[in-house]
Design a protein around this motif. Structure first.
Motif, mmCIF file in Angstrom:
data_model
loop_
_atom_site.group_PDB
_atom_site.id
_atom_site.type_symbol
_atom_site.label_atom_id
_atom_site.label_comp_id
_atom_site.label_asym_id
_atom_site.label_seq_id
_atom_site.Cartn_x
_atom_site.Cartn_y
_atom_site.Cartn_z
ATOM 1 N N LYS A 128 -10.173 8.312 -11.329
ATOM 2 C CA LYS A 128 -9.781 9.661 -10.915
ATOM 3 C C LYS A 128 -8.347 9.924 -11.366
ATOM 4 O O LYS A 128 -7.394 9.468 -10.737
ATOM 5 C CB LYS A 128 -9.900 9.828 -9.395
ATOM 6 N N LYS A 129 -8.195 10.657 -12.448
ATOM 7 C CA LYS A 129 -6.885 10.877 -13.033
ATOM 8 C C LYS A 129 -5.981 11.747 -12.164
ATOM 9 O O LYS A 129 -4.758 11.703 -12.293
ATOM 10 C CB LYS A 129 -7.030 11.515 -14.414
ATOM 11 N N ASP A 130 -6.594 12.557 -11.286
ATOM 12 C CA ASP A 130 -5.806 13.476 -10.466
ATOM 13 C C ASP A 130 -5.625 12.966 -9.033
ATOM 14 O O ASP A 130 -5.232 13.716 -8.143
ATOM 15 C CB ASP A 130 -6.468 14.854 -10.440
ATOM 16 N N LEU A 131 -5.895 11.688 -8.801
ATOM 17 C CA LEU A 131 -5.750 11.117 -7.461
ATOM 18 C C LEU A 131 -4.306 11.257 -6.987
ATOM 19 O O LEU A 131 -3.366 10.908 -7.700
ATOM 20 C CB LEU A 131 -6.151 9.635 -7.486
ATOM 21 N N GLY A 132 -4.137 11.773 -5.768
ATOM 22 C CA GLY A 132 -2.801 12.017 -5.231
ATOM 23 C C GLY A 132 -2.375 10.993 -4.201
ATOM 24 O O GLY A 132 -3.166 10.164 -3.746
ATOM 25 N N SER A 133 -1.096 11.061 -3.825
ATOM 26 C CA SER A 133 -0.530 10.081 -2.900
ATOM 27 C C SER A 133 -1.179 10.139 -1.521
ATOM 28 O O SER A 133 -1.380 9.108 -0.877
ATOM 29 C CB SER A 133 0.980 10.281 -2.773
ATOM 30 N N SER A 190 -4.938 -1.579 6.548
ATOM 31 C CA SER A 190 -3.970 -1.506 7.635
ATOM 32 C C SER A 190 -4.660 -1.810 8.953
ATOM 33 O O SER A 190 -5.805 -1.407 9.170
ATOM 34 C CB SER A 190 -3.346 -0.102 7.683
ATOM 35 N N LEU A 191 -3.975 -2.548 9.830
ATOM 36 C CA LEU A 191 -4.501 -2.748 11.183
ATOM 37 C C LEU A 191 -4.342 -1.489 12.022
ATOM 38 O O LEU A 191 -5.001 -1.338 13.052
ATOM 39 C CB LEU A 191 -3.772 -3.903 11.877
ATOM 40 N N LEU A 192 -3.451 -0.608 11.587
ATOM 41 C CA LEU A 192 -3.222 0.658 12.278
ATOM 42 C C LEU A 192 -4.195 1.680 11.702
ATOM 43 O O LEU A 192 -3.886 2.378 10.738
ATOM 44 C CB LEU A 192 -1.770 1.111 12.087
ATOM 45 N N LEU A 193 -5.372 1.738 12.271
ATOM 46 C CA LEU A 193 -6.471 2.530 11.724
ATOM 47 C C LEU A 193 -6.045 3.965 11.447
ATOM 48 O O LEU A 193 -5.564 4.681 12.320
ATOM 49 C CB LEU A 193 -7.661 2.522 12.683
ATOM 50 N N GLY A 194 -6.212 4.373 10.183
ATOM 51 C CA GLY A 194 -5.869 5.729 9.783
ATOM 52 C C GLY A 194 -4.413 5.929 9.422
ATOM 53 O O GLY A 194 -4.028 7.013 8.993
ATOM 54 N N ARG A 195 -3.607 4.877 9.577
ATOM 55 C CA ARG A 195 -2.160 4.998 9.305
ATOM 56 C C ARG A 195 -1.820 4.233 8.036
ATOM 57 O O ARG A 195 -1.771 3.006 8.020
ATOM 58 C CB ARG A 195 -1.373 4.452 10.496
ATOM 59 N N ARG A 211 -2.904 7.088 0.406
ATOM 60 C CA ARG A 211 -2.442 6.711 1.748
ATOM 61 C C ARG A 211 -3.603 6.677 2.734
ATOM 62 O O ARG A 211 -3.667 5.816 3.619
ATOM 63 C CB ARG A 211 -1.362 7.698 2.228
ATOM 64 N N LYS A 212 -4.551 7.603 2.581
ATOM 65 C CA LYS A 212 -5.726 7.611 3.456
ATOM 66 C C LYS A 212 -6.592 6.376 3.220
ATOM 67 O O LYS A 212 -7.082 5.762 4.170
ATOM 68 C CB LYS A 212 -6.546 8.883 3.215
ATOM 69 N N ILE A 213 -6.761 6.009 1.946
ATOM 70 C CA ILE A 213 -7.549 4.816 1.625
ATOM 71 C C ILE A 213 -6.910 3.575 2.244
ATOM 72 O O ILE A 213 -7.585 2.742 2.860
ATOM 73 C CB ILE A 213 -7.661 4.648 0.090
ATOM 74 N N VAL A 214 -5.605 3.448 2.095
ATOM 75 C CA VAL A 214 -4.897 2.303 2.667
ATOM 76 C C VAL A 214 -5.007 2.306 4.183
ATOM 77 O O VAL A 214 -5.216 1.260 4.810
ATOM 78 C CB VAL A 214 -3.421 2.307 2.229
ATOM 79 N N GLY A 215 -4.891 3.484 4.781
ATOM 80 C CA GLY A 215 -4.994 3.581 6.237
ATOM 81 C C GLY A 215 -6.348 3.171 6.766
ATOM 82 O O GLY A 215 -6.476 2.659 7.882
ATOM 83 N N GLU A 216 -7.385 3.381 5.975
ATOM 84 C CA GLU A 216 -8.740 3.030 6.406
ATOM 85 C C GLU A 216 -9.104 1.585 6.078
ATOM 86 O O GLU A 216 -9.838 0.942 6.827
ATOM 87 C CB GLU A 216 -9.758 3.967 5.727
ATOM 88 N N GLU A 217 -8.582 1.073 4.960
ATOM 89 C CA GLU A 217 -9.038 -0.235 4.485
ATOM 90 C C GLU A 217 -7.947 -1.297 4.390
ATOM 91 O O GLU A 217 -8.269 -2.480 4.258
ATOM 92 C CB GLU A 217 -9.681 -0.068 3.089
ATOM 93 N N GLY A 275 0.777 -1.232 0.000
ATOM 94 C CA GLY A 275 0.000 0.000 0.000
ATOM 95 C C GLY A 275 0.805 1.276 0.000
ATOM 96 O O GLY A 275 0.316 2.316 0.461
ATOM 97 N N VAL A 276 2.022 1.228 -0.508
ATOM 98 C CA VAL A 276 2.859 2.429 -0.541
ATOM 99 C C VAL A 276 2.494 3.239 -1.792
ATOM 100 O O VAL A 276 2.539 2.717 -2.907
ATOM 101 C CB VAL A 276 4.349 2.057 -0.575
ATOM 102 N N PRO A 277 2.140 4.518 -1.632
ATOM 103 C CA PRO A 277 1.663 5.317 -2.769
ATOM 104 C C PRO A 277 2.779 5.775 -3.706
ATOM 105 O O PRO A 277 3.079 6.962 -3.836
ATOM 106 C CB PRO A 277 0.971 6.503 -2.098
ATOM 107 N N THR A 278 3.415 4.801 -4.356
ATOM 108 C CA THR A 278 4.391 5.099 -5.398
ATOM 109 C C THR A 278 3.638 5.343 -6.702
ATOM 110 O O THR A 278 2.419 5.169 -6.777
ATOM 111 C CB THR A 278 5.353 3.917 -5.576
ATOM 112 N N GLU A 279 4.365 5.720 -7.743
ATOM 113 C CA GLU A 279 3.728 5.946 -9.040
ATOM 114 C C GLU A 279 3.015 4.689 -9.535
ATOM 115 O O GLU A 279 1.955 4.777 -10.164
ATOM 116 C CB GLU A 279 4.769 6.386 -10.070
ATOM 117 N N MET A 280 3.572 3.518 -9.242
ATOM 118 C CA MET A 280 2.954 2.273 -9.672
ATOM 119 C C MET A 280 1.580 2.088 -9.039
ATOM 120 O O MET A 280 0.600 1.783 -9.717
ATOM 121 C CB MET A 280 3.856 1.086 -9.303
ATOM 122 N N LEU A 281 1.496 2.286 -7.718
ATOM 123 C CA LEU A 281 0.217 2.111 -7.029
ATOM 124 C C LEU A 281 -0.756 3.226 -7.378
ATOM 125 O O LEU A 281 -1.959 2.984 -7.568
ATOM 126 C CB LEU A 281 0.432 2.058 -5.514
#
Length: 285
Positions: A215-220, A232-237, A224-230, A199-205
């Motif tokens: 969403k063509k303008d989706l940013g890192s 990761s066990l570390l809620l929000g991280r 990261r927020k999406i990964v933190g919510e869905e 879930g690391v927001p590199t260009e590939m992800l």
């Protein structure tokens, strides 16, 4: 030594530059995880060679950390050999090899997979790793002072359904060749380990999420927020490139001197447990 003095000595050791005088080669080092690792290595006293096909980005980064840049297509063994030779010519040694270069490759059904696309991906993601292990091992064995070889795998190698078939295959194969190489190279004091980000927001992800969400303008930060919510066990991280870079720094440093044939998973616990357990009532009361 009393307890306080012992603690202070440990604190000084941890705060000191952890790679002082060591020479590191990073493939796929021009951006993302590779670039974050190059900067962190340099801050910890390493001399860094960045190898990539992104010449402008790579050269600019190398200049900023007083390192060296070399154009390197890891699918070509001659390019990887030349990158290792640059490190040896520049500083006379190679202590750390971070095999990080990789591509996402094609999506699609296993029933429709195109073998030419599969082979192109494997030439980079798998053969590129083997080229890096091979030529780093030669240099390290000849010097006779050990070394650390680190390979980037993925959470997709641990849990199915996180990536396309070709990418998943390549990343799981990396775990196998790293463990196999560790069996042989340990006799020379060379450690071989993997790091598996998730879930690391590199260009590939980012590219994958932009396509999936339309969403063509989706940013890192959004990813990261999406990964933190869905994811990761570390809620929000969610994950960052620096999280992975610090894991690689540990594997590169003498602090992990008794660790080899290991896969360090940097995933916020995602591959170890259900992110939002339906059995959460067990934790109440």
């Amino acid at each position: 030594m009393d307890l306080n003095a012992h603690v202070n000595a440990d604190e000084q050791k941890l705060s000191a530059e952890r790679l002082t005088g060591k020479v590191a080669l990073i493939t796929g080092g021009a951006r993302g995880i590779g670039a974050a690792t190059a900067k962190l290595f340099a801050r910890n006293g390493a001399h860094v060679v960045i190898a990539d096909v992104l010449d402008e980005l790579g050269a600019t980064l190398a200049d900023s950390i007083t390192g060296r840049y070399v154009h390197c297509d890891v699918s070509k063994e001659s390019d990887v050999r030349a990158a290792v030779e640059l490190a040896l010519t520049w500083k006379g040694q190679l202590d750390i090899m971070f095999n990080n270069a990789g591509v996402s490759g094609p999506n699609g059904s296993i029933a429709n997979i195109k073998m030419d696309q599969m082979n192109t991906l494997l030439s980079i993601n798998l053969n590129g790793i083997i080229h890096g292990i091979k030529h780093a091992a030669q240099a390290m064995i000849q010097r006779g002072k050990g070394g650390s070889i680190i390979c980037t795998s993925s959470s997709a190698a641990i849990m199915a359904g996180l990536a396309a078939h070709a990418y998943t295959l390549s990343k799981e194969a990396i775990l196998g060749i790293a463990k196999s190489a560790a069996c042989e190279l340990g006799a020379h004091g060379i450690r071989v380990n993997c790091v598996s980000p998730h879930g690391v927001p590199t260009e590939m992800l980012l590219s994958g999420y932009r396509k999936f969400l339309g969403k063509k303008d989706l940013g890192s930060e959004e990813v990261r927020k999406i990964v933190g919510e869905e994811g990761s066990l570390l809620l929000g991280r969610g994950a960052t490139v620096d999280d992975v870079a610090h894991a690689v720094l540990f594997l590169a440093s003498d602090e992990s001197g008794f660790i080899t044939a290991h896969n360090l998973v940097v995933d916020g616990g995602y591959t170890s447990a259900r992110t939002r357990s339906q059995m959460s009532f067990l934790y109440q009361g």
